[in-house]
Write a protein that holds these residues in place. Structure first.
Motif, PDB file in Angstrom:
ATOM      1  N   ASN A  30      44.298  38.415  28.095  1.00  0.00           N
ATOM      2  CA  ASN A  30      42.992  38.970  27.762  1.00  0.00           C
ATOM      3  C   ASN A  30      42.816  40.375  28.330  1.00  0.00           C
ATOM      4  OD1 ASN A  30      42.145  36.668  26.391  1.00  0.00           O
ATOM      5  ND2 ASN A  30      41.300  35.724  28.228  1.00  0.00           N
ATOM      6  N   LEU A  31      43.182  40.529  29.580  1.00  0.00           N
ATOM      7  CA  LEU A  31      42.923  41.779  30.295  1.00  0.00           C
ATOM      8  C   LEU A  31      43.870  42.890  29.879  1.00  0.00           C
ATOM      9  CD1 LEU A  31      41.101  42.935  32.506  1.00  0.00           C
ATOM     10  CD2 LEU A  31      42.791  42.210  34.189  1.00  0.00           C
ATOM     11  N   TYR A  32      45.166  42.580  29.829  1.00  0.00           N
ATOM     12  CA  TYR A  32      46.141  43.630  29.560  1.00  0.00           C
ATOM     13  C   TYR A  32      46.199  44.012  28.091  1.00  0.00           C
ATOM     14  CZ  TYR A  32      47.663  43.641  34.386  1.00  0.00           C
ATOM     15  OH  TYR A  32      47.700  43.786  35.749  1.00  0.00           O
ATOM     16  N   LEU A  33      45.717  43.148  27.206  1.00  0.00           N
ATOM     17  CA  LEU A  33      45.586  43.529  25.806  1.00  0.00           C
ATOM     18  C   LEU A  33      44.601  44.689  25.686  1.00  0.00           C
ATOM     19  CD1 LEU A  33      45.995  43.066  22.728  1.00  0.00           C
ATOM     20  CD2 LEU A  33      44.090  41.447  22.841  1.00  0.00           C
ATOM     21  N   ALA A 116      37.893  39.448  35.875  1.00  0.00           N
ATOM     22  CA  ALA A 116      39.349  39.590  35.881  1.00  0.00           C
ATOM     23  C   ALA A 116      39.740  41.033  36.182  1.00  0.00           C
ATOM     24  CB  ALA A 116      39.924  39.160  34.530  1.00  0.00           C
ATOM     25  N   TRP A 117      38.993  41.982  35.623  1.00  0.00           N
ATOM     26  CA  TRP A 117      39.289  43.389  35.892  1.00  0.00           C
ATOM     27  C   TRP A 117      39.174  43.679  37.389  1.00  0.00           C
ATOM     28  CZ3 TRP A 117      40.703  47.386  32.554  1.00  0.00           C
ATOM     29  CH2 TRP A 117      40.782  48.649  33.154  1.00  0.00           C
ATOM     30  N   LYS A 118      38.092  43.239  37.985  1.00  0.00           N
ATOM     31  CA  LYS A 118      37.857  43.485  39.410  1.00  0.00           C
ATOM     32  C   LYS A 118      38.947  42.837  40.258  1.00  0.00           C
ATOM     33  CE  LYS A 118      34.063  43.270  42.764  1.00  0.00           C
ATOM     34  NZ  LYS A 118      32.677  42.809  42.967  1.00  0.00           N
ATOM     35  N   LYS A 119      39.373  41.649  39.854  1.00  0.00           N
ATOM     36  CA  LYS A 119      40.417  40.921  40.575  1.00  0.00           C
ATOM     37  C   LYS A 119      41.757  41.648  40.519  1.00  0.00           C
ATOM     38  CE  LYS A 119      43.042  36.588  40.086  1.00  0.00           C
ATOM     39  NZ  LYS A 119      43.097  35.306  39.309  1.00  0.00           N
ATOM     40  N   SER A 129      33.078  53.105  30.640  1.00  0.00           N
ATOM     41  CA  SER A 129      32.320  52.021  30.018  1.00  0.00           C
ATOM     42  C   SER A 129      32.603  50.708  30.731  1.00  0.00           C
ATOM     43  CB  SER A 129      32.723  51.895  28.542  1.00  0.00           C
ATOM     44  OG  SER A 129      34.081  51.468  28.443  1.00  0.00           O
ATOM     45  N   GLY A 130      31.742  49.737  30.506  1.00  0.00           N
ATOM     46  CA  GLY A 130      32.028  48.399  30.995  1.00  0.00           C
ATOM     47  C   GLY A 130      33.241  47.829  30.283  1.00  0.00           C
ATOM     48  N   VAL A 131      33.787  46.742  30.805  1.00  0.00           N
ATOM     49  CA  VAL A 131      35.024  46.190  30.236  1.00  0.00           C
ATOM     50  C   VAL A 131      34.788  44.955  29.364  1.00  0.00           C
ATOM     51  CG1 VAL A 131      36.407  47.065  32.153  1.00  0.00           C
ATOM     52  CG2 VAL A 131      35.490  44.738  32.274  1.00  0.00           C
ATOM     53  N   SER A 132      33.527  44.580  29.174  1.00  0.00           N
ATOM     54  CA  SER A 132      33.223  43.327  28.469  1.00  0.00           C
ATOM     55  C   SER A 132      33.111  43.559  26.964  1.00  0.00           C
ATOM     56  CB  SER A 132      31.937  42.720  29.022  1.00  0.00           C
ATOM     57  OG  SER A 132      32.001  42.572  30.420  1.00  0.00           O
ATOM     58  N   TYR A 133      34.140  44.181  26.387  1.00  0.00           N
ATOM     59  CA  TYR A 133      34.127  44.483  24.961  1.00  0.00           C
ATOM     60  C   TYR A 133      33.976  43.212  24.123  1.00  0.00           C
ATOM     61  CZ  TYR A 133      36.245  48.960  26.431  1.00  0.00           C
ATOM     62  OH  TYR A 133      36.512  50.172  27.027  1.00  0.00           O
ATOM     63  N   PHE A 134      34.777  42.203  24.450  1.00  0.00           N
ATOM     64  CA  PHE A 134      34.724  40.961  23.674  1.00  0.00           C
ATOM     65  C   PHE A 134      33.342  40.328  23.763  1.00  0.00           C
ATOM     66  CE2 PHE A 134      34.709  36.348  23.634  1.00  0.00           C
ATOM     67  CZ  PHE A 134      35.202  36.093  22.370  1.00  0.00           C
ATOM     68  N   SER A 135      32.811  40.207  24.969  1.00  0.00           N
ATOM     69  CA  SER A 135      31.520  39.547  25.137  1.00  0.00           C
ATOM     70  C   SER A 135      30.397  40.285  24.429  1.00  0.00           C
ATOM     71  CB  SER A 135      31.194  39.395  26.628  1.00  0.00           C
ATOM     72  OG  SER A 135      32.108  38.507  27.249  1.00  0.00           O
ATOM     73  N   LEU A 136      30.469  41.601  24.411  1.00  0.00           N
ATOM     74  CA  LEU A 136      29.471  42.392  23.699  1.00  0.00           C
ATOM     75  C   LEU A 136      29.494  42.052  22.212  1.00  0.00           C
ATOM     76  CD1 LEU A 136      27.362  44.649  23.515  1.00  0.00           C
ATOM     77  CD2 LEU A 136      29.243  46.305  23.447  1.00  0.00           C
ATOM     78  N   GLY A 137      30.677  42.021  21.625  1.00  0.00           N
ATOM     79  CA  GLY A 137      30.791  41.664  20.215  1.00  0.00           C
ATOM     80  C   GLY A 137      30.380  40.228  19.952  1.00  0.00           C
ATOM     81  N   ILE A 159      25.327  47.960  29.639  1.00  0.00           N
ATOM     82  CA  ILE A 159      24.677  48.920  30.542  1.00  0.00           C
ATOM     83  C   ILE A 159      24.910  48.593  32.015  1.00  0.00           C
ATOM     84  CG2 ILE A 159      22.951  49.684  28.887  1.00  0.00           C
ATOM     85  CD1 ILE A 159      20.993  47.731  29.983  1.00  0.00           C
ATOM     86  N   GLN A 160      25.420  47.396  32.306  1.00  0.00           N
ATOM     87  CA  GLN A 160      25.856  47.054  33.650  1.00  0.00           C
ATOM     88  C   GLN A 160      27.107  46.196  33.541  1.00  0.00           C
ATOM     89  OE1 GLN A 160      22.948  45.590  36.540  1.00  0.00           O
ATOM     90  NE2 GLN A 160      21.275  46.531  35.377  1.00  0.00           N
ATOM     91  N   CYS A 161      27.966  46.272  34.569  1.00  0.00           N
ATOM     92  CA  CYS A 161      29.215  45.512  34.517  1.00  0.00           C
ATOM     93  C   CYS A 161      29.614  45.059  35.916  1.00  0.00           C
ATOM     94  CB  CYS A 161      30.328  46.370  33.905  1.00  0.00           C
ATOM     95  SG  CYS A 161      31.855  45.453  33.575  1.00  0.00           S
ATOM     96  N   LEU A 162      29.977  43.810  36.022  1.00  0.00           N
ATOM     97  CA  LEU A 162      30.444  43.254  37.291  1.00  0.00           C
ATOM     98  C   LEU A 162      31.671  43.995  37.803  1.00  0.00           C
ATOM     99  CD1 LEU A 162      30.017  39.500  36.332  1.00  0.00           C
ATOM    100  CD2 LEU A 162      28.873  40.585  38.267  1.00  0.00           C
ATOM    101  N   SER A 163      32.455  44.552  36.875  1.00  0.00           N
ATOM    102  CA  SER A 163      33.662  45.264  37.290  1.00  0.00           C
ATOM    103  C   SER A 163      33.343  46.538  38.065  1.00  0.00           C
ATOM    104  CB  SER A 163      34.521  45.618  36.066  1.00  0.00           C
ATOM    105  OG  SER A 163      33.913  46.641  35.295  1.00  0.00           O
ATOM    106  N   LYS A 164      32.104  47.022  37.954  1.00  0.00           N
ATOM    107  CA  LYS A 164      31.688  48.236  38.658  1.00  0.00           C
ATOM    108  C   LYS A 164      30.915  47.924  39.941  1.00  0.00           C
ATOM    109  CE  LYS A 164      31.212  50.869  34.370  1.00  0.00           C
ATOM    110  NZ  LYS A 164      30.317  51.756  33.587  1.00  0.00           N
TER     111      LYS A 164
END
Length: 417
Positions: A30-33, A116-119, A129-137, A159-164
């Protein structure tokens, strides 16, 4: 509210929900794709590839589910189904309570991609940008289905992301200029019945598959809506998501300049190879594997190889089989691969087999087992994966036959170089 979110089709070796095929994918895939797509220099339309694709599939699935079903006509019931499905698949926990027909804000207190990004990479730069592209869609498509509007009605931004380091992932969903978006290929073009493919060994019977399926993995059992198992985090992802992303990558490859197609092909092959190191490495070195699976796996190398193939069969990726093996070379078949089913429905027959990711996976499994996949209880971490990546590989794959080019079966040869 009683609802079964998916069932495993024994004949197809795929999970289905509302005629949408599902398969387990690891955090690595998921992440590296999406990281790899980001790193292609901003030349690709990442919103179309990652966000719109999720929107297309999610709308298609939920609109099929809600259509002509009186039990699920009420708005609050539909919202609850979407929230629970999101958690069931291991994407995290979202709250749709405040979303309205005109749009609004949705918060996720936990979200798979951001966590996963933060990990893996630590905090993401605030300017990005935030990394939650899939969840946004996913949320855009789900909101369209909840309020029964045409697909493409809603757009969104994170507009907010746990990865940040933010406390939640927050999304704004709004009505934008209506645009026509595609639908999901659903179950795709299923493989014609070609009879049972003869297994060369079947050394482990159904034991590995049954042991994995028997866990009934789902994120609803987790407070955070995540599927933490085998020392990694999994999602039960739309099988069509990976396939549609691959097709869009290939269609946009010319934007990468000369050699764009080769760049995409190599990226997908490496993604498969490296995901094998991570996912299969995690699986066969996990405590669960040692306690419940290892004893049922034969002691010879072919039994171990077959056990690795059984992982993908149990994960809902079609039926993966070893059909011949000789002096380190092997032939594999994948029956009813949901990726191929999707490709055939989306683009029909092609000159290229398009089995780049699957070929990379098989090459990675062979290379990993040859180098010694067991770590003696030390587990698998990114150092292990990076070590194998840097060492290169001395196995190569070739696709002997492909349903994409008109054959009855997807057959891969993996040879020692």
């Amino acid at each position: 509210m009683e609802i079964t979110f998916d069932t495993y089709d024994e004949d197809k070796s795929v999970y289905y929900f509302a005629k949408e095929p599902l398969s387990f994918q690891s955090e690595y895939l998921n992440l590296y794709l999406q990281k790899g797509i980001e790193e292609m220099g901003g030349k690709l339309n990442i919103v179309d590839i990652l966000v719109t694709t999720a929107q297309e599939i999610t709308f298609s699935m939920f609109s099929r589910l809600f259509a002509n079903n009186e039990r699920w006509e009420k708005e609050h019931v539909r919202k609850k189904i979407v929230e629970d499905y999101f958690a069931h698949c291991g994407f995290g926990r979202v709250n749709l309570h405040s979303i309205q027909p005109k749009g609004g804000y949705i918060e996720a207190v936990s979200e798979h991609y951001a966590m996963a990004w933060k990990k893996h990479f630590g905090l993401r730069d605030e300017k990005l940008s935030g990394v939650s592209y899939f969840s946004l869609g996913f949320l855009c498509g789900a909101v369209e289905a909840i309020f029964d509007v045409k697909p493409g009605t809603f757009r969104g931004k994170q507009i907010q992301c746990l990865s940040k380091g933010h406390s939640v992932c927050k999304f704004e969903i709004y009505r934008g200029f209506k645009r026509k978006i595609n639908g999901s290929p659903s179950i795709g073009k299923l493989q014609h019945e070609v009879g049972e493919i003869e297994d060369v060994f079947v050394p482990n019977g159904q034991s590995v598959i049954d042991a994995i399926k028997g866990l009934n993995l789902n994120g609803l059992d987790s407070k955070k809506g995540l599927i933490d198992q085998f020392d990694m985090t999994l999602t039960k992802q739309f099988a069509n998501y990976m396939a549609m992303v691959e097709i869009k990558l290939l269609m946009q490859a010319k934007k990468l300049g000369a050699g764009g197609l080769k760049t995409v092909k190599t990226f997908l092959e490496k993604l498969g190879e490296e995901n094998a190191y991570f996912t299969i490495g995690k699986m066969i070195n996990s405590d669960y594997w040692h306690e419940y699976i290892q004893e049922s796996v034969g002691k010879d190398s072919n039994s171990e190889l077959y056990a690795c193939l059984d992982v993908f069969t149990a994960f809902g990726c079609g039926k993966w089989q070893l059909t011949s093996s000789d002096s380190g070379n092997a032939e594999f078949t994948i029956k009813n691969n949901p990726e191929t089913n999707s490709f055939l429905k989306l683009v029909g027959n092609s000159k290229s087999p398009l089995g780049f990711y699957a070929g990379g996976l098989l090459m990675g499994i062979m290379n990993m087992l040859d180098r010694g996949a067991k770590t003696g209880g030390a587990g698998i971490d990114m150092s292990y994966v990076n070590k194998l990546k840097k060492a290169g590989h001395h196995y190569e794959y070739a696709q002997k036959s492909s349903r994409m080019t008109g054959a009855e079966l997807d057959v891969f040869l993996v040879r020692k170089t």
